[in-house]
Design a protein around this motif. Structure first.
Motif, PDB file in Angstrom:
ATOM      1  N   VAL A 168       0.849  -1.192   0.000  1.00  0.00           N
ATOM      2  CA  VAL A 168       0.000   0.000   0.000  1.00  0.00           C
ATOM      3  C   VAL A 168       0.882   1.239   0.000  1.00  0.00           C
ATOM      4  N   PRO A 169       0.379   2.347  -0.537  1.00  0.00           N
ATOM      5  CA  PRO A 169       1.153   3.582  -0.520  1.00  0.00           C
ATOM      6  C   PRO A 169       1.363   4.073   0.917  1.00  0.00           C
ATOM      7  N   ASP A 170       2.413   4.809   1.139  1.00  0.00           N
ATOM      8  CA  ASP A 170       2.653   5.413   2.446  1.00  0.00           C
ATOM      9  C   ASP A 170       1.462   6.283   2.838  1.00  0.00           C
ATOM     10  N   GLY A 171       1.025   6.148   4.077  1.00  0.00           N
ATOM     11  CA  GLY A 171      -0.073   6.960   4.576  1.00  0.00           C
ATOM     12  C   GLY A 171      -1.450   6.421   4.283  1.00  0.00           C
ATOM     13  N   PHE A 172      -1.526   5.290   3.575  1.00  0.00           N
ATOM     14  CA  PHE A 172      -2.841   4.732   3.234  1.00  0.00           C
ATOM     15  C   PHE A 172      -3.551   4.202   4.465  1.00  0.00           C
ATOM     16  N   LEU A 173      -2.823   3.507   5.326  1.00  0.00           N
ATOM     17  CA  LEU A 173      -3.417   2.922   6.523  1.00  0.00           C
ATOM     18  C   LEU A 173      -3.525   3.956   7.645  1.00  0.00           C
ATOM     19  N   ASP A 174      -4.483   3.744   8.510  1.00  0.00           N
ATOM     20  CA  ASP A 174      -4.628   4.608   9.676  1.00  0.00           C
ATOM     21  C   ASP A 174      -3.491   4.338  10.657  1.00  0.00           C
ATOM     22  N   PRO A 175      -3.166   5.306  11.513  1.00  0.00           N
ATOM     23  CA  PRO A 175      -2.106   5.076  12.502  1.00  0.00           C
ATOM     24  C   PRO A 175      -2.388   3.820  13.331  1.00  0.00           C
ATOM     25  N   GLY A 176      -1.412   2.938  13.394  1.00  0.00           N
ATOM     26  CA  GLY A 176      -1.550   1.712  14.166  1.00  0.00           C
ATOM     27  C   GLY A 176      -2.298   0.593  13.462  1.00  0.00           C
ATOM     28  N   GLU A 177      -2.883   0.866  12.293  1.00  0.00           N
ATOM     29  CA  GLU A 177      -3.641  -0.150  11.567  1.00  0.00           C
ATOM     30  C   GLU A 177      -2.693  -1.073  10.813  1.00  0.00           C
ATOM     31  N   GLN A 178      -2.955  -2.359  10.898  1.00  0.00           N
ATOM     32  CA  GLN A 178      -2.186  -3.345  10.149  1.00  0.00           C
ATOM     33  C   GLN A 178      -2.865  -3.606   8.801  1.00  0.00           C
TER      34      GLN A 178
END
Length: 260
Positions: free
Chosen positions: A45-55
């Motif tokens: 996934v692109p950087d920043g796609f996931l929420d903080p702490g989300e795997q």
């Protein structure tokens, strides 16, 4: 009426390979069950796609349930193995990788679901996993053994029509159109002569695309799946192809749930 269990390696595989037949079966009143071997832990996934702490696996599980709703799935199960990554990568050797799983143990997990559901039809992949992915090959092995253990009467191998793909990609290149096909030296699917079932799913193309969009972590809007013009998408994904070992020769089936 009857129960279709469709077995896949990773989140998003289901909508690409079998999205049409899943929605078609559901609309006909059949029960549709989705089983996924892994949670797609090594996707990108692109950087920043996931929420903080989300795997990543958490997002992909949520995406799978969203896509399943679109495809009319009544039950979603994950077998709990780890994504093995592409062929010849370090992830192949992870101790929890699906590729390394004992076939008998994995098959028993799937067979328990097949028995619980009294499954009439199971889909797996062809023996090459479509394009050689280790987890897809393992789906083939585990799926067939599970069907033996559970006594599931119909097993279909989801695959691609290699002849059509090669011809369409060559025509696109000659016409100066976007090159959406696989590399010319990449082996995909099976020759048309080996296929025994072709299901027309053109009525469900919008559903397939919506399910693909639900997997936003892996299928971006500018991916070839979603950026492809409608006419090209219909040509590429309007038929879903299968092999049934006791079918054929040639295309003898156009509905996996026929007679059930």
């Amino acid at each position: 009426m009857a129960t279709l269990v469709t077995f896949h390696a990773h989140p998003d595989d289901e909508c690409i390979a079998c999205g049409g037949i899943m929605r078609k079966a559901a609309d006909a009143g059949h029960r549709v069950v989705l089983v996924v071997a892994t949670r797609g832990e090594v996707g990108e996934v692109p950087d920043g796609f996931l929420d903080p702490g989300e795997q990543l696996w958490e997002r992909r599980v949520a995406e799978t349930h969203a896509a399943a709703d679109i495809l009319g799935v009544s039950r979603v199960e994950f077998l709990g193995y780890r994504d093995s990554g592409m062929v010849d990568t370090a992830d192949n050797d992870h101790p929890a990788a699906f590729w390394r799983a004992d076939v008998e143990d994995a098959a028993r997990k799937l067979a328990d679901i097949l028995i619980d559901e009294k499954a009439d039809v199971l889909t797996v992949y062809d023996d090459f996993g479509g394009y050689g992915h280790p987890d897809h090959i393992q789906v083939h092995r585990v799926g067939y053994r599970a069907a033996e253990l559970a006594g599931t009467p119909r097993v279909y191998e989801a695959t691609m029509n290699r002849d059509q793909i090669q011809a369409d990609a060559a025509a696109a290149r000659e016409n100066g159109e976007a090159d959406w096909g696989p590399p010319e030296d990449m082996e995909v699917g099976k020759p048309e002569a080996e296929l025994t079932a072709a299901v027309d799913v053109t009525a469900y193309l919008s559903v397939k695309r919506a399910a693909m969009r639900a997997h936003a972590s892996q299928i971006a809007e500018d991916s070839f799946f979603l950026a492809m013009p409608d006419e090209q998408f219909a040509r590429a994904f309007g038929t879903e192809w299968f092999i049934r070992r006791d079918g054929g020769p040639g295309i003898t089936e156009t509905d996996l749930m026929a007679g059930l």
